[in-house]
Design an enzyme around this catalytic site. Structure first.
Site, PDB file in Angstrom:
ATOM      1  N   ARG A 226     102.788  46.061  45.248  1.00  0.00           N
ATOM      2  CA  ARG A 226     102.153  47.308  44.690  1.00  0.00           C
ATOM      3  C   ARG A 226     103.580  48.152  44.729  1.00  0.00           C
ATOM      4  NH1 ARG A 226      97.104  49.313  47.987  1.00  0.00           N
ATOM      5  NH2 ARG A 226      98.003  51.359  47.653  1.00  0.00           N
TER       6      ARG A 226
ATOM      7  N   ARG B 130     103.841  43.745  52.687  1.00  0.00           N
ATOM      8  CA  ARG B 130     102.629  43.108  52.130  1.00  0.00           C
ATOM      9  C   ARG B 130     102.875  42.716  50.519  1.00  0.00           C
ATOM     10  NH1 ARG B 130      98.020  47.912  52.339  1.00  0.00           N
ATOM     11  NH2 ARG B 130      99.079  49.016  50.877  1.00  0.00           N
TER      12      ARG B 130
ATOM     13  N   LYS C 145      92.155  48.880  55.813  1.00  0.00           N
ATOM     14  CA  LYS C 145      90.797  49.243  55.331  1.00  0.00           C
ATOM     15  C   LYS C 145      90.247  48.253  54.332  1.00  0.00           C
ATOM     16  CE  LYS C 145      92.089  53.125  53.467  1.00  0.00           C
ATOM     17  NZ  LYS C 145      93.264  53.558  54.083  1.00  0.00           N
TER      18      LYS C 145
ATOM     19  N   ARG D 239     102.454  58.954  51.453  1.00  0.00           N
ATOM     20  CA  ARG D 239     101.245  58.731  51.628  1.00  0.00           C
ATOM     21  C   ARG D 239     100.786  59.234  52.888  1.00  0.00           C
ATOM     22  NH1 ARG D 239     101.496  52.676  49.795  1.00  0.00           N
ATOM     23  NH2 ARG D 239      99.633  52.730  50.239  1.00  0.00           N
TER      24      ARG D 239
ATOM     25  N   ARG E 255      88.849  60.622  50.713  1.00  0.00           N
ATOM     26  CA  ARG E 255      89.953  60.817  51.285  1.00  0.00           C
ATOM     27  C   ARG E 255      90.404  62.367  51.514  1.00  0.00           C
ATOM     28  NH1 ARG E 255      92.366  55.732  49.303  1.00  0.00           N
ATOM     29  NH2 ARG E 255      94.365  55.459  50.156  1.00  0.00           N
TER      30      ARG E 255
HETATM   31  P1  AMP Z   1      94.712  52.722  48.046  1.00  0.00           P
HETATM   32  O1  AMP Z   1      94.513  51.306  47.356  1.00  0.00           O
HETATM   33  O2  AMP Z   1      93.470  52.870  48.806  1.00  0.00           O
HETATM   34  O3  AMP Z   1      95.801  52.320  49.027  1.00  0.00           O
HETATM   35  O4  AMP Z   1      94.784  53.710  47.291  1.00  0.00           O
HETATM   36  C1  AMP Z   1      96.078  53.887  46.414  1.00  0.00           C
HETATM   37  C2  AMP Z   1      96.146  55.449  45.981  1.00  0.00           C
HETATM   38  O5  AMP Z   1      95.068  55.595  44.930  1.00  0.00           O
HETATM   39  C3  AMP Z   1      96.153  56.139  46.921  1.00  0.00           C
HETATM   40  O6  AMP Z   1      97.498  56.494  47.232  1.00  0.00           O
HETATM   41  C4  AMP Z   1      96.061  57.344  45.946  1.00  0.00           C
HETATM   42  O7  AMP Z   1      97.048  57.927  45.095  1.00  0.00           O
HETATM   43  C5  AMP Z   1      94.739  56.883  45.080  1.00  0.00           C
HETATM   44  N1  AMP Z   1      93.431  56.968  45.528  1.00  0.00           N
HETATM   45  C6  AMP Z   1      92.565  56.073  46.102  1.00  0.00           C
HETATM   46  N2  AMP Z   1      91.655  56.496  46.680  1.00  0.00           N
HETATM   47  C7  AMP Z   1      91.741  57.925  46.445  1.00  0.00           C
HETATM   48  C8  AMP Z   1      90.675  58.936  46.780  1.00  0.00           C
HETATM   49  N3  AMP Z   1      89.361  58.750  47.350  1.00  0.00           N
HETATM   50  N4  AMP Z   1      91.225  60.224  46.489  1.00  0.00           N
HETATM   51  C9  AMP Z   1      92.142  60.441  45.829  1.00  0.00           C
HETATM   52  N5  AMP Z   1      92.938  59.250  45.360  1.00  0.00           N
HETATM   53  C10 AMP Z   1      92.836  58.022  45.862  1.00  0.00           C
END
Ligand code: AMP
Length: 224
Positions: free
Chosen positions: A168, A134, A20, A179, A95
């Site tokens: 990360r 990554r 994404k 996740r 999400r």
């Molecule tokens: P990402 O960078 O998109 O993989 O997001 C990393 C982490 O941030 C996720 O695993 C969640 O813990 C949190 N997170 C990101 N976006 C959301 C969202 N829209 N709703 C809830 N938690 C989020």
């Protein structure tokens, strides 16, 4: 390119590690609209080390979602900012079904229809390999992978010449498994929601970054 209201409004969705963020950044290079990654916003808040930041870190590091109220408040005020006037690319939001419903209502109030919700489909076994390998440049954020995308010169970022990289904390096997569980339970139900609205487009994300980008561009009618 299909446009409505005041610009292009796109959502990228899919399991963690489906690409994404990568596709959102690639699209931003083509159409100069705001790229909003809720994960990045949360990591920035977490880095402040405030009590709220520590709460967010604990949730992210455990592979859990942050509460809907918090993320909805953050996102809804962010899309009001000037740089979102010409549209936006949402990466990692919505999400959950409550987030999808609020987004739908917010856009309806503004007279904006989503141009596309693009689901990038990648099977779990590929996701694990992608996420565990990554890493990114600490200076410019350019993404790399131990196996699939190494810098041209070992230890030097292709894009900015930076020499410091990071992984990360939530990119470890146990957290990724959680996740994925949360993706299926909480995020996947947003797919039929958007399908019913007639805006869902699915792309196979198992190929190279460029191959997936091409498919995204076809969906959006981007030719350049
Ligand atoms: P990402 O960078 O998109 O993989 O997001 C990393 C982490 O941030 C996720 O695993 C969640 O813990 C949190 N997170 C990101 N976006 C959301 C969202 N829209 N709703 C809830 N938690 C989020």
């Amino acid at each position: 390119m299909s446009k409505n209201g005041s610009g292009l409004h796109i959502v990228f969705t899919g399991a963690p590690g489906c690409g994404k963020g990568t596709q959102a950044r690639a699209l931003k290079e083509k159409v100069d609209i705001c790229h909003l990654s809720t994960g990045e916003m949360l990591r920035a808040e977490a880095a402040k080390g405030t009590p709220l930041g520590s709460e967010i870190s604990a949730l992210i590091d455990g592979g859990n979602l942050v509460p809907d109220e918090m993320i909805i408040k953050m996102l809804s005020s962010r899309i009001e900012e000037d740089d979102c006037k010409n549209g936006f690319i949402l990466d990692g939001f919505p999400r959950t079904l409550p987030q999808a419903t609020v987004l739908d209502e917010l856009l309806e109030q503004k007279g904006i229809k989503l141009d596309a919700v693009i689901e990038i489909q990648v099977p779990d076994e590929i996701i694990m390999e992608r996420i565990l390998g990554r890493y990114a440049c600490m200076t410019c954020g350019e993404g790399y992978h131990d196996k699939f995308h190494k810098p041209k010169v070992y230890g030097v970022c292709d894009k900015c010449g930076g020499t410091n990289f990071y992984r990360r904390i939530d990119d470890n096997r146990t957290t990724v498994q959680n996740r994925l569980v949360n993706y299926r339970a909480l995020t996947y139900p947003t797919i039929p929601f958007f399908e019913k609205k007639g805006v869902l487009c699915c792309v196979d994300g198992t190929g190279t970054i460029e191959a997936t980008s091409k498919k995204v561009n076809v969906i959006l009618g981007i030719t350049q």
